[in-house]
Scaffold this motif. Structure first.
Motif, mmCIF file in Angstrom:
data_model
loop_
_atom_site.group_PDB
_atom_site.id
_atom_site.type_symbol
_atom_site.label_atom_id
_atom_site.label_comp_id
_atom_site.label_asym_id
_atom_site.label_seq_id
_atom_site.Cartn_x
_atom_site.Cartn_y
_atom_site.Cartn_z
ATOM 1 N N ILE A 1 0.899 -1.162 0.000
ATOM 2 C CA ILE A 1 0.000 0.000 0.000
ATOM 3 C C ILE A 1 0.936 1.210 0.000
ATOM 4 N N ALA A 2 0.745 2.120 -0.945
ATOM 5 C CA ALA A 2 1.666 3.255 -1.091
ATOM 6 C C ALA A 2 0.932 4.561 -0.812
ATOM 7 N N THR A 3 1.549 5.478 -0.073
ATOM 8 C CA THR A 3 0.961 6.815 0.028
ATOM 9 C C THR A 3 1.273 7.565 -1.263
ATOM 10 N N ALA A 4 0.305 8.311 -1.747
ATOM 11 C CA ALA A 4 0.501 9.122 -2.962
ATOM 12 C C ALA A 4 -0.622 10.134 -3.051
ATOM 13 N N ARG A 5 -0.255 11.382 -3.393
ATOM 14 C CA ARG A 5 -1.336 12.329 -3.686
ATOM 15 C C ARG A 5 -1.996 11.877 -4.988
ATOM 16 N N MET B 1 2.136 4.830 -8.806
ATOM 17 C CA MET B 1 2.441 3.828 -7.766
ATOM 18 C C MET B 1 1.841 2.466 -8.123
ATOM 19 N N ILE B 2 0.622 2.501 -8.687
ATOM 20 C CA ILE B 2 -0.011 1.237 -9.104
ATOM 21 C C ILE B 2 0.816 0.607 -10.233
ATOM 22 N N LYS B 3 1.327 1.464 -11.142
ATOM 23 C CA LYS B 3 2.164 0.935 -12.235
ATOM 24 C C LYS B 3 3.432 0.284 -11.691
ATOM 25 N N LEU B 4 3.945 0.794 -10.571
ATOM 26 C CA LEU B 4 5.143 0.182 -9.977
ATOM 27 C C LEU B 4 4.813 -1.089 -9.206
ATOM 28 N N GLY B 5 3.506 -1.401 -9.082
ATOM 29 C CA GLY B 5 3.131 -2.679 -8.470
ATOM 30 C C GLY B 5 2.364 -2.577 -7.168
ATOM 31 N N ALA B 6 2.107 -1.345 -6.673
ATOM 32 C CA ALA B 6 1.334 -1.214 -5.425
ATOM 33 C C ALA B 6 -0.078 -1.743 -5.651
ATOM 34 N N HIS C 1 -2.016 11.000 1.222
ATOM 35 C CA HIS C 1 -1.537 11.565 2.495
ATOM 36 C C HIS C 1 -1.903 13.038 2.645
ATOM 37 N N THR C 2 -2.477 13.637 1.579
ATOM 38 C CA THR C 2 -2.824 15.064 1.661
ATOM 39 C C THR C 2 -4.280 15.285 2.090
ATOM 40 N N SER C 3 -5.077 14.207 2.174
ATOM 41 C CA SER C 3 -6.508 14.416 2.443
ATOM 42 C C SER C 3 -6.849 14.331 3.933
ATOM 43 N N SER C 4 -6.295 13.345 4.642
ATOM 44 C CA SER C 4 -6.522 13.196 6.091
ATOM 45 C C SER C 4 -5.405 12.285 6.601
ATOM 46 N N PRO C 5 -5.225 12.183 7.926
ATOM 47 C CA PRO C 5 -4.101 11.371 8.417
ATOM 48 C C PRO C 5 -4.087 9.958 7.815
ATOM 49 N N VAL C 6 -2.915 9.535 7.404
ATOM 50 C CA VAL C 6 -2.773 8.208 6.795
ATOM 51 C C VAL C 6 -3.229 7.141 7.776
ATOM 52 N N SER C 7 -2.938 7.340 9.066
ATOM 53 C CA SER C 7 -3.306 6.333 10.078
ATOM 54 C C SER C 7 -4.830 6.147 10.137
ATOM 55 N N ASP C 8 -5.602 7.230 9.994
ATOM 56 C CA ASP C 8 -7.074 7.109 10.004
ATOM 57 C C ASP C 8 -7.551 6.339 8.778
ATOM 58 N N GLN C 9 -6.978 6.669 7.629
ATOM 59 C CA GLN C 9 -7.407 6.011 6.378
ATOM 60 C C GLN C 9 -7.045 4.525 6.408
#
Ligand SMILES: NC(=O)c1ccc[n+]([C@@H]2O[C@H](COP(=O)([O-])OP(=O)(O)OC[C@H]3O[C@@H](n4cnc5c(N)ncnc54)[C@H](OP(=O)(O)O)[C@@H]3O)[C@@H](O)[C@H]2O)c1
Length: 315
Positions: free
Chosen positions: A173-177, A184-189, A195-203
């Motif tokens: 799972i990759a963080t990406a705006r 990131m999906i093309k790289l295989g994620a 990470h710009t919308s709300s805390p990554v930990s909440d998501q």
């Protein structure tokens, strides 16, 4: 020769003319073709190693680079004039870096001759970011099929880490705006978190309520790293490159990992090169700039807004 340097710790980055360096008897003088920008470069200029290592001013920035050996000191073995080499140029005193047309470097530094299958820009991009990613992915110590989160996945280290983890059979799972999510999906994620919308930990909690097996965190502060680590299952691994881990907290959660510091060596670099020349990893050279563009680009790097690797071209 032209170089990018600061005159004091925390000083403004300037393009200056300085005398071409002379190599000592155990050193190489290298005509630099390409140098990579890493956040560590400006951290050194800001004084992160002040009092811990000798520095010279004007302090020329840089560590990772590629170029042609123009002179070999009399005690040097293994390299010859005309060799095209790359690697880590950082040495004592700090401030003789490769953001310059020429740099001297001890032949004992982590250096390699350019292999077939890598160009000069890819070679400059590889060492610090690539080895950091590879060593963390190897040290996760997780089985194929395990799920990991990479925070800061779109940057230099992250772009390598996503690919190296996928090559090892991990689900990433990759963080990406939003603008960088498809990349990131093309790289295989398998999924991305903005990470710009709300805390990554909440998501993450919403998307993976059962938790994940591993965490490679390149960007979070202490509180966010703690909130993310709490979602790694017992026996898993959580690394941070930002030195914000609380070891006793990780122990209580039965997690491995903690603060990660690259321990670079020849075999690690060789394994990384093998990944790159066999195509398992695409070296993420995002932009090639001139020395004149360096001050602007360093501002971008300080803001945490780099994508993949930025390389300074001298040719
Ligand atoms: N400890 C060690 O041995 C070691 C070794 C190498 C690097 N490092 C450190 O690791 C960090 C990353 O290095 P790097 O070379 O990969 O940096 P980089 O190339 O500058 O990449 C930073 C990336 O992080 C993203 N980002 C910024 N803020 C974020 C956030 N809050 N959450 C998620 N992603 C975020 C940025 O994307 P957007 O611009 O799209 O936001 C950018 O793509 C640096 O602090 C560096 O000093 C440590």
């Amino acid at each position: 020769m032209r170089a990018a340097a600061v005159q004091s710790f925390g000083g403004q980055l300037e393009l200056i003319d300085v005398p071409k360096p002379q190599a000592g008897k155990d050193q190489l003088l290298v005509k630099i073709s390409a140098a990579a920008i890493n956040p560590f470069d400006w951290k050194v200029a800001d004084g992160i190693l002040k009092g811990k290592a000798p520095h010279v001013f004007p302090l020329i920035l840089g560590n990772d680079a590629a170029g042609t050996v123009e002179f070999c000191g009399e005690d040097v073995t293994g390299f010859a004039v005309g060799d095209v080499i790359f690697g880590q140029f950082l040495h004592m005193p700090l401030g003789e870096g490769p953001y310059a047309e020429y740099a001297r470097v001890p032949a004992s530094n982590l250096l390699m001759k350019l292999p077939d299958g890598l160009d000069i820009f890819q070679a400059a991009a590889l060492p610090t970011a690539g080895m950091t990613a590879l060593q963390m992915v190897e040290n996760l110590d997780l089985p194929e099929g395990a799920t990991i989160l990479i925070v800061g996945a779109t940057g230099g280290v992250g772009s390598f880490a996503v690919q190296l983890a996928v090559a090892r059979g991990l689900k990433v799972i990759a963080t990406a705006r939003p603008a960088k999510a498809t990349g990131m999906i093309k790289l295989g994620a398998i999924a991305t978190i903005d990470h710009t919308s709300s805390p990554v930990s909440d998501q993450l909690r919403q998307l993976y309520p059962g938790g994940i097996d591993g965490l490679i965190d390149l960007m979070s502060n202490a509180a966010e790293f703690s909130a993310l680590s709490a979602q790694v299952k017992q026996g898993g691994t959580a690394f941070t490159t930002a030195f914000v881990a609380n070891d006793s907290e990780l122990q209580k959660l039965s997690l491995k990992g903690g603060n990660f510091e690259l321990a670079a060596d020849q075999t690690l670099l060789e394994r990384l090169v093998d990944h790159a020349v066999t195509g398992r990893v695409i070296v993420p050279v995002d932009q090639i700039i001139s020395l004149d563009d360096v001050p602007d680009n360093i501002r971008q790097s300080r803001a945490g807004r780099s994508a993949g690797k930025t390389i300074i071209s001298f040719d």
